[in-house]
Scaffold this motif. Structure first.
Motif, PDB file in Angstrom:
ATOM      1  N   ARG A  98       0.821  -1.198   0.000  1.00 44.78           N
ATOM      2  CA  ARG A  98       0.000   0.000   0.000  1.00 44.78           C
ATOM      3  C   ARG A  98       0.865   1.263   0.000  1.00 44.78           C
ATOM      4  N   ALA A  99       1.895   1.264   0.834  1.00 42.81           N
ATOM      5  CA  ALA A  99       2.799   2.423   0.886  1.00 42.81           C
ATOM      6  C   ALA A  99       3.451   2.651  -0.476  1.00 42.81           C
ATOM      7  N   LEU A 100       3.852   1.580  -1.116  1.00 41.46           N
ATOM      8  CA  LEU A 100       4.483   1.706  -2.436  1.00 41.46           C
ATOM      9  C   LEU A 100       3.491   2.257  -3.452  1.00 41.46           C
ATOM     10  N   LEU A 101       2.262   1.776  -3.357  1.00 38.91           N
ATOM     11  CA  LEU A 101       1.252   2.181  -4.328  1.00 38.91           C
ATOM     12  C   LEU A 101       0.834   3.636  -4.127  1.00 38.91           C
ATOM     13  N   ILE A 102       0.732   4.065  -2.889  1.00 45.59           N
ATOM     14  CA  ILE A 102       0.378   5.456  -2.626  1.00 45.59           C
ATOM     15  C   ILE A 102       1.468   6.397  -3.143  1.00 45.59           C
ATOM     16  N   ASN A 103       2.697   5.998  -2.911  1.00 41.83           N
ATOM     17  CA  ASN A 103       3.812   6.817  -3.408  1.00 41.83           C
ATOM     18  C   ASN A 103       3.944   6.698  -4.927  1.00 41.83           C
ATOM     19  N   ASN A 104       3.845   5.464  -5.377  1.00 42.61           N
ATOM     20  CA  ASN A 104       3.935   5.135  -6.816  1.00 42.61           C
ATOM     21  C   ASN A 104       5.027   5.904  -7.568  1.00 42.61           C
TER      22      ASN A 104
ATOM     23  N   ILE B  91      12.408   7.065  12.282  1.00 42.12           N
ATOM     24  CA  ILE B  91      12.152   8.497  12.071  1.00 42.12           C
ATOM     25  C   ILE B  91      11.334   8.667  10.806  1.00 42.12           C
ATOM     26  N   GLY B  92      10.174   9.282  10.930  1.00 43.24           N
ATOM     27  CA  GLY B  92       9.306   9.476   9.764  1.00 43.24           C
ATOM     28  C   GLY B  92       8.244   8.395   9.700  1.00 43.24           C
ATOM     29  N   VAL B  93       7.071   8.668  10.233  1.00 44.57           N
ATOM     30  CA  VAL B  93       6.013   7.655  10.243  1.00 44.57           C
ATOM     31  C   VAL B  93       4.973   8.017   9.191  1.00 44.57           C
ATOM     32  N   GLY B  94       5.408   8.072   7.950  1.00 44.46           N
ATOM     33  CA  GLY B  94       4.499   8.276   6.817  1.00 44.46           C
ATOM     34  C   GLY B  94       3.992   6.925   6.366  1.00 44.46           C
ATOM     35  N   ASN B  95       3.683   6.802   5.089  1.00 44.16           N
ATOM     36  CA  ASN B  95       3.143   5.538   4.595  1.00 44.16           C
ATOM     37  C   ASN B  95       4.118   4.381   4.795  1.00 44.16           C
ATOM     38  N   LEU B  96       5.346   4.635   4.407  1.00 36.77           N
ATOM     39  CA  LEU B  96       6.348   3.573   4.485  1.00 36.77           C
ATOM     40  C   LEU B  96       6.703   3.267   5.936  1.00 36.77           C
ATOM     41  N   GLY B  97       6.977   4.290   6.704  1.00 35.54           N
ATOM     42  CA  GLY B  97       7.336   4.109   8.106  1.00 35.54           C
ATOM     43  C   GLY B  97       6.241   3.381   8.871  1.00 35.54           C
ATOM     44  N   TYR B 117       9.393   8.663  15.652  1.00 29.90           N
ATOM     45  CA  TYR B 117       9.367  10.125  15.660  1.00 29.90           C
ATOM     46  C   TYR B 117       8.856  10.657  14.329  1.00 29.90           C
ATOM     47  N   ASP B 118       8.211  11.797  14.391  1.00 30.92           N
ATOM     48  CA  ASP B 118       7.767  12.449  13.166  1.00 30.92           C
ATOM     49  C   ASP B 118       7.700  13.952  13.424  1.00 30.92           C
ATOM     50  N   ALA B 119       7.611  14.702  12.330  1.00 33.05           N
ATOM     51  CA  ALA B 119       7.547  16.160  12.456  1.00 33.05           C
ATOM     52  C   ALA B 119       6.102  16.659  12.388  1.00 33.05           C
ATOM     53  N   ASP B 120       5.198  15.809  11.943  1.00 34.41           N
ATOM     54  CA  ASP B 120       3.822  16.223  11.708  1.00 34.41           C
ATOM     55  C   ASP B 120       3.004  16.230  13.012  1.00 34.41           C
ATOM     56  N   PRO B 121       2.579  17.433  13.463  1.00 36.54           N
ATOM     57  CA  PRO B 121       1.828  17.520  14.726  1.00 36.54           C
ATOM     58  C   PRO B 121       0.561  16.675  14.695  1.00 36.54           C
ATOM     59  N   SER B 153      15.367   5.521   8.893  1.00 35.17           N
ATOM     60  CA  SER B 153      14.770   6.793   8.481  1.00 35.17           C
ATOM     61  C   SER B 153      13.915   6.629   7.242  1.00 35.17           C
ATOM     62  N   THR B 154      12.666   7.029   7.346  1.00 27.96           N
ATOM     63  CA  THR B 154      11.793   7.079   6.164  1.00 27.96           C
ATOM     64  C   THR B 154      11.283   8.504   5.976  1.00 27.96           C
ATOM     65  N   VAL B 155      12.141   9.472   6.270  1.00 25.61           N
ATOM     66  CA  VAL B 155      11.780  10.861   5.994  1.00 25.61           C
ATOM     67  C   VAL B 155      12.106  11.167   4.531  1.00 25.61           C
ATOM     68  N   PRO B 156      11.447  12.155   3.953  1.00 23.26           N
ATOM     69  CA  PRO B 156      11.717  12.506   2.553  1.00 23.26           C
ATOM     70  C   PRO B 156      13.158  12.991   2.370  1.00 23.26           C
ATOM     71  N   SER B 157      13.634  12.876   1.148  1.00 22.39           N
ATOM     72  CA  SER B 157      15.003  13.274   0.815  1.00 22.39           C
ATOM     73  C   SER B 157      15.363  14.648   1.357  1.00 22.39           C
ATOM     74  N   SER B 177      18.629   4.498   5.618  1.00 19.78           N
ATOM     75  CA  SER B 177      17.731   5.478   5.011  1.00 19.78           C
ATOM     76  C   SER B 177      17.034   4.933   3.775  1.00 19.78           C
ATOM     77  N   PHE B 178      15.734   5.168   3.711  1.00 23.66           N
ATOM     78  CA  PHE B 178      14.974   4.802   2.519  1.00 23.66           C
ATOM     79  C   PHE B 178      14.989   5.913   1.477  1.00 23.66           C
ATOM     80  N   ALA B 179      15.466   7.077   1.865  1.00 25.03           N
ATOM     81  CA  ALA B 179      15.639   8.144   0.877  1.00 25.03           C
ATOM     82  C   ALA B 179      17.087   8.078   0.394  1.00 25.03           C
ATOM     83  N   PRO B 180      17.286   8.162  -0.909  1.00 23.20           N
ATOM     84  CA  PRO B 180      18.612   7.920  -1.469  1.00 23.20           C
ATOM     85  C   PRO B 180      19.551   9.122  -1.424  1.00 23.20           C
TER      86      PRO B 180
END
Ligand SMILES: NC(=O)c1ccc[n+]([C@@H]2O[C@H](COP(=O)([O-])OP(=O)(O)OC[C@H]3O[C@@H](n4cnc5c(N)ncnc54)[C@H](O)[C@@H]3O)[C@@H](O)[C@H]2O)c1
Ligand SMILES: NC(=O)c1ccc[n+]([C@@H]2O[C@H](COP(=O)([O-])OP(=O)(O)OC[C@H]3O[C@@H](n4cnc5c(N)ncnc54)[C@H](O)[C@@H]3O)[C@@H](O)[C@H]2O)c1
Lengths: 210, 210
Positions: A98-104, B91-97, B117-121, B153-157, B177-180
DNA sequence: TCATTTTTGTTAATCAAATCACATTTACAG
DNA sequence: CTGTAAATGTGATTTGATTAACAAAAATGA
């Protein structure tokens, strides 16, 4: 030296996407040329390695000048076929899928998950990011209407061999699996593993010893 | 030859988690011994490579017999420190995290995400899998009460360097890191990248050429 | 225009990993 | 107990990748 003449070392090919991405970022930032030494600083690769890698794709640089970023992007983009979108299928739309698909691959316009499959009746029919989740058995038929260049599998280990057997039967030749279970496939089929657990264990181990 | 005496090749260490997992699976299935040739079949590694790898950790096998699976598991488990749980921070609890946190290495009892941890209130304070999402600034303090061996870390690049600078400041030495985005860190800090986009591009490229 | 400086492309040297080849050890059958 | 078959562990070799070293090419500035 043209690509056709000589076999390009595996490692040089593996670095190509990194070069490509970095060069695109530089171009976006307004840069027009780059020297192997500068690029090496950015991506932490020895300049001499970069120059050798580049040399496999032709005489791309000019002595005393460096490389034209636009030209490199054009050449590498051609090799990576960035102009035609590479359609992908996703098998297993659980938490990870799901995470991969949302990011796509939104940052990579040339990669796109165009179909998704799962075994769970509860989620079949659901649409995520314009992609409908279908039963896996539909893949065979989808192949006749859509260009699927590769498959990303996020099914659990225990289901992987079964799924892969079906993919092979359908003629799929490129598979990326997030489950580390080793699978048996014919020579002609490429399987890569992206094994998060091993990555973390190695990270901790190498910090400890290496 | 004992581990202390000689430097163990990087690649042999990298394979250790794979050996360990496979041997555990075999033990679960009731097997008690294994020959390098059999094991090689399963994980697609040359028997001679396996034997040399094993030899770095002692005289583990017996001629004409093979290896005792339980003994291998014990030795490798010790090196991988599977007996004490390795605490990780996310760090970074978005879709992937989120996917990582929900799964939380449930198949690997020795790895565990213990803080997030995340930055989003909007999501701070939320609990996933018994882990409370906190502001990143709390990590420093958490380190005094919890053993954190590494960070995922799954925060954006664009946020990565900032986050990593803070981690380094806190004394973290292992980061995945999942961001390259390449980051600058002191020598003593290990950063690994798990770059999905590059993996897919390489998969398609090697299918095309290699 | 010409000397100097820079940077490439590539040959040669180095380094690391994988594989070969086989002596040695052990299991096991008779 | 002994002889044969099987499998390990490791020197020697091969393969592949990286790095060093430098000649050739192009840019720049006087
Ligand atoms: N999420 C993680 O942190 C993590 C960590 C390490 C490894 N992995 C690997 O990735 C895999 C997926 O992780 P996840 O967290 O998304 O698991 P998940 O259980 O959330 O998702 C798995 C999905 O695969 C589907 N599925 C099962 N069998 C199928 C089949 N035969 N055909 C089609 N679909 C099928 C399930 O219905 C489910 O939707 C895990 O099994 C694991 O091997 C994940
Ligand atoms: N999901 C994918 O398919 C995919 C594919 C390729 C690469 N990636 C990489 O993984 C990253 C994460 O992917 P995602 O899909 O989870 O993205 P996402 O946007 O869903 O999640 C990113 C999370 O990081 C948090 N964050 C941002 N800045 C932060 C900071 N300074 N400190 C703490 N937290 C911060 C955000 O609040 C958000 O919750 C991507 O940026 C990308 O680099 C993801």
């Amino acid at each position: 030296m043209t690509p056709q003449n000589k076999k390009i070392p595996r490692m040089s090919l593996e670095r190509l996407p990194i070069y490509y991405r970095t060069l695109c970022n530089l171009a976006d930032d307004g840069y027009q040329r780059i020297k192997s030494a500068q690029l090496g600083k950015i991506i932490q690769i020895e300049p001499t390695t970069i120059r050798r890698d580049f040399s496999y794709f032709g005489d791309l640089g000019k002595s005393g000048y460096g490389y034209d970023i636009g030209h490199l992007i054009e050449i590498f983009g051609m090799i990576l076929e960035v102009n035609e979108t590479q359609g992908l299928a996703l098998i297993g739309v659980g938490n990870l899928g799901r995470a991969l698909l949302i990011n796509n691959f939104r940052r990579n316009p040339n990669l796109e998950i165009i179909t998704a499959y799962d075994a769970d009746p509860a989620i079949i029919g659901e649409t995520i990011n314009d992609v409908i989740i279908q039963p896996l058995a539909d893949l065979q038929a989808d192949l006749s209407t859509k260009q699927i260049k590769g498959v990303i599998s996020t099914v659990p280990s225990h289901a992987l061999q079964l799924v892969v057997d079906y993919l092979v039967e359908c003629g799929i030749t490129s598979i990326l699996s997030f489950a580390p279970e080793p699978v048996n496939v014919p020579e002609s089929v490429h399987v890569r593993y992206l094994d998060l657990t091993t990555e973390v264990q190695n990270l901790l181990l190498l910090a400890e010893l290496g």
